[in-house]
Scaffold this active site. Structure first.
Site, PDB file in Angstrom:
ATOM      1  N   SER A 122     -15.667   0.067  17.887  1.00  7.57           N
ATOM      2  CA  SER A 122     -15.635   0.139  16.433  1.00  7.57           C
ATOM      3  C   SER A 122     -16.642   1.164  15.933  1.00  7.57           C
ATOM      4  O   SER A 122     -17.745   1.297  16.470  1.00  7.57           O
ATOM      5  CB  SER A 122     -15.970  -1.237  15.843  1.00  7.57           C
ATOM      6  OG  SER A 122     -16.173  -1.152  14.445  1.00  7.57           O
ATOM      7  N   TYR A 151     -12.447   5.223  10.520  1.00  6.57           N
ATOM      8  CA  TYR A 151     -11.744   5.223   9.243  1.00  6.57           C
ATOM      9  C   TYR A 151     -11.643   6.662   8.763  1.00  6.57           C
ATOM     10  O   TYR A 151     -12.352   7.547   9.259  1.00  6.57           O
ATOM     11  CB  TYR A 151     -12.502   4.390   8.204  1.00  6.57           C
ATOM     12  CG  TYR A 151     -12.649   2.934   8.561  1.00  6.57           C
ATOM     13  CD1 TYR A 151     -11.652   2.020   8.238  1.00  6.57           C
ATOM     14  CD2 TYR A 151     -13.779   2.468   9.233  1.00  6.57           C
ATOM     15  CE1 TYR A 151     -11.784   0.674   8.561  1.00  6.57           C
ATOM     16  CE2 TYR A 151     -13.924   1.128   9.572  1.00  6.57           C
ATOM     17  CZ  TYR A 151     -12.919   0.233   9.233  1.00  6.57           C
ATOM     18  OH  TYR A 151     -13.042  -1.082   9.569  1.00  6.57           O
ATOM     19  N   THR A 177      -7.939   3.564  11.634  1.00 14.63           N
ATOM     20  CA  THR A 177      -7.565   2.404  10.830  1.00 14.63           C
ATOM     21  C   THR A 177      -7.038   2.889   9.489  1.00 14.63           C
ATOM     22  O   THR A 177      -7.766   3.501   8.708  1.00 14.63           O
ATOM     23  CB  THR A 177      -8.776   1.477  10.628  1.00 14.63           C
ATOM     24  OG1 THR A 177      -9.227   1.016  11.907  1.00 14.63           O
ATOM     25  CG2 THR A 177      -8.399   0.278   9.772  1.00 14.63           C
ATOM     26  N   LYS A 236      -3.678   2.515  13.393  1.00 13.46           N
ATOM     27  CA  LYS A 236      -3.843   1.057  13.436  1.00 13.46           C
ATOM     28  C   LYS A 236      -3.754   0.484  12.029  1.00 13.46           C
ATOM     29  O   LYS A 236      -4.469   0.910  11.132  1.00 13.46           O
ATOM     30  CB  LYS A 236      -5.201   0.701  14.050  1.00 13.46           C
ATOM     31  CG  LYS A 236      -5.493  -0.795  14.110  1.00 13.46           C
ATOM     32  CD  LYS A 236      -6.851  -1.047  14.747  1.00 13.46           C
ATOM     33  CE  LYS A 236      -7.156  -2.534  14.846  1.00 13.46           C
ATOM     34  NZ  LYS A 236      -7.426  -3.147  13.523  1.00 13.46           N
ATOM     35  N   HIS A 260      -5.553  -6.169  10.376  1.00 15.28           N
ATOM     36  CA  HIS A 260      -7.017  -6.218  10.330  1.00 15.28           C
ATOM     37  C   HIS A 260      -7.524  -7.648  10.533  1.00 15.28           C
ATOM     38  O   HIS A 260      -8.501  -8.075   9.900  1.00 15.28           O
ATOM     39  CB  HIS A 260      -7.520  -5.659   8.998  1.00 15.28           C
ATOM     40  CG  HIS A 260      -8.813  -4.913   9.102  1.00 15.28           C
ATOM     41  ND1 HIS A 260      -8.896  -3.548   9.064  1.00 15.28           N
ATOM     42  CD2 HIS A 260     -10.081  -5.352   9.263  1.00 15.28           C
ATOM     43  CE1 HIS A 260     -10.159  -3.170   9.175  1.00 15.28           C
ATOM     44  NE2 HIS A 260     -10.897  -4.256   9.304  1.00 15.28           N
TER      45      HIS A 260
END
Length: 363
Positions: A122, A151, A177, A236, A260
Site C-alpha cells: 500500500s 492513488y 486504486t 483496482k 475497497h
C-alpha cells in the site's frame, strides 16, 4: 475456541491450533488487536455490515462437483501476469500494518514471499518502498511478485514518485486504486484521536492533504498512469462491465474487481456479484482478479469458477500478522492453499484451469 485463544499458549501452540480463517479472525479480534486496530481494520462504510456483504455473497453460490476425474496430481500453481505463483491467492494493499504488529509490512512481505504469493504494498503503508525492497533482497529465495499500489493524487508528482520508485526497486506491477476520489465513509466511524495517534507512525508518507485523491479524475488520468509507467498497470476498484471496457481501452494489463473492502460506500454491490459481468466485458483481453470476502479455499474456488484469474485477501492477512507476524501470515495462506487443493480434488478439477463455470450454481 476461547481456550485456543488463551494468552497462556505460546505463539507456536496458538497458531497450530487455528484451523480456519474464522479461527484467526476470532483470536485476532479477541486477543491480539488493540481497540484502535480492531476499529480501523474492521471498519466499513458507516458500519461493519458492508464488508460482511462481500462475504455473504459467496454463500449464494454452491459447488457442483464432477466425479470420477483423475485428481491424483492436483496442482494449485498458476501464472499471474505471466509470473508463476504458488496459488491464485495474493495479499491486497492494506495500510498501516504497524497497527497489527511491530514488524508491520516487513513481516507480511516475508510471509507472502515465503509462500510464493503476490504481495501488494500500500502507498499508505507504515514501511517505505525502499524498506520493503531491502527486506525482500535479503530473503534466501528471490521474490518476483511485488506489486505497488498508488492513488492518482491531486498532486501528480506524488503518484509519479511512487511509480518511479517502484520501477527502480524491482516491483513488477503498478496497482492503481480508481474508486477513491474521496476518503470514503469509513472515516466517519473513526474517533478523531485515531488520526492523531496514527500519523506519527507513518513517517514515509507525504502530508495528508496531498494524499487526497482528485474528485475531477477521469479515465484520461488512468491513461496518464499507463503512459508514464514502464510496468504493467492494474486498475483496482472496477465494479461494472462498462468501466472494465473503458479501463481496457486505457491500456491496463489487468483489473481487480474490488469495493475497497466495503469501506467507501454503504450498500455497495458485493464484488462477487459483478465478477462475471466484468469478466465477460473484457472478453479475455486482460486478466481479472477478485478482492473482497475471501474467507476459505472454497471461496477461492467459486471466484475462479466465475472467471477470476486470481484472488486477493486483506483482513485475513492482518489477522495472521497480528497473532504471529510472518508465521501468522504464512499460516493464513497455507490454510487457503490446503482448502483450495482439497476442494479441487473433491470437485474434480486437477488444475486451476480445470475449474469451470458449470462447477458452481447460484441458489
Amino acid at each position: 475456541m476461547s481456550s485456543q485463544c488463551n494468552k497462556k499458549l505460546d505463539m507456536t501452540g496458538r497458531i497450530d491450533k487455528l484451523k480456519t480463517l474464522r479461527d484467526f479472525e476470532k483470536c485476532a479480534l479477541e486477543e491480539s488487536l488493540d481497540y484502535y486496530a480492531k476499529l480501523y481494520f474492521s471498519a466499513g462504510a458507516c458500519s461493519t455490515s458492508t464488508p460482511k456483504h462481500n462475504e455473504d455473497a459467496f454463500s449464494r453460490y454452491k459447488i457442483r462437483p464432477r466425479v470420477l476425474r483423475d485428481v491424483s496430481k492436483t496442482n494449485i500453481k498458476c501464472a499471474v501476469l505471466d509470473c508463476p505463483v504458488s496459488c491464485p491467492v495474493g495479499i491486497s494493499p492494506t495500510a498501516v500494518h504497524c497497527l497489527a504488529h511491530s514488524e508491520a509490512e516487513l513481516a507480511t512481505v516475508r510471509g507472502c514471499c515465503g509462500e510464493k504469493c503476490i504481495f501488494v504494498l500500500s502507498s499508505t503503508a507504515s514501511c517505505s518502498i525502499e524498506e520493503i525492497a531491502t527486506e525482500v533482497s535479503n530473503l534466501k529465495e528471490a521474490c518476483h511478485t511485488l506489486w505497488m499500489q498508488t492513488y492518482i493524487h491531486k498532486d501528480r508528482s506524488v503518484t509519479w514518485d511512487i511509480i518511479k520508485k517502484a520501477e527502480s526497486f524491482g516491483f513488477s506491477a503498478i496497482v492503481v486504486t480508481v474508486d477513491s476520489t474521496s476518503t470514503g465513509l469509513w472515516m466517519n466511524v473513526m474517533p478523531e484521536e485515531f488520526f492523531e495517534m496514527v500519523s506519527p507512525k507513518l513517517p514515509n508518507l507525504p502530508s495528508l492533504p496531498r494524499l487526497i485523491s482528485d474528485t475531477s479524475l477521469t479515465f484520461e488520468d488512468l491513461k496518464w498512469v499507463v503512459k508514464n509507467s514502464k510496468l504493467p498497470v492494474i486498475a483496482k476498484g472496477i465494479l461494472s462491465g462498462e468501466d472494465a471496457k473503458a479501463a481496457v481501452e486505457c491500456g491496463v494489463s489487468a483489473i481487480i474487481v474490488s469495493n475497497h473492502g466495503g469501506r467507501l460506500i454503504e450498500r455497495v454491490v458485493p464484488t462477487l456479484e459483478v465478477l462475471e459481468e466484468v469478466v465477460d466485458a473484457v472478453s479475455g483481453k486482460v486478466e481479472v482478479y477478485l478482492d473482497g470476502g475471501i474467507r476459505s479455499g472454497s471461496d477461492v474456488f467459486i471466484a475462479l469458477a466465475l472467471g477470476a484469474k486470481s484472488t486477493f485477501i486483506g483482513r485475513p492477512a492482518i489477522w495472521g500478522l497480528s497473532l504471529d507476524g510472518e508465521n501468522g501470515v504464512r499460516k493464513v495462506l497455507q490454510i487457503l492453499k490446503e482448502e483450495l487443493l482439497m476442494t479441487m480434488q473433491l470437485a474434480g478439477a486437477e488444475t486451476v484451469e480445470n475449474i469451470k463455470r458449470s462447477m458452481v450454481v447460484k441458489i
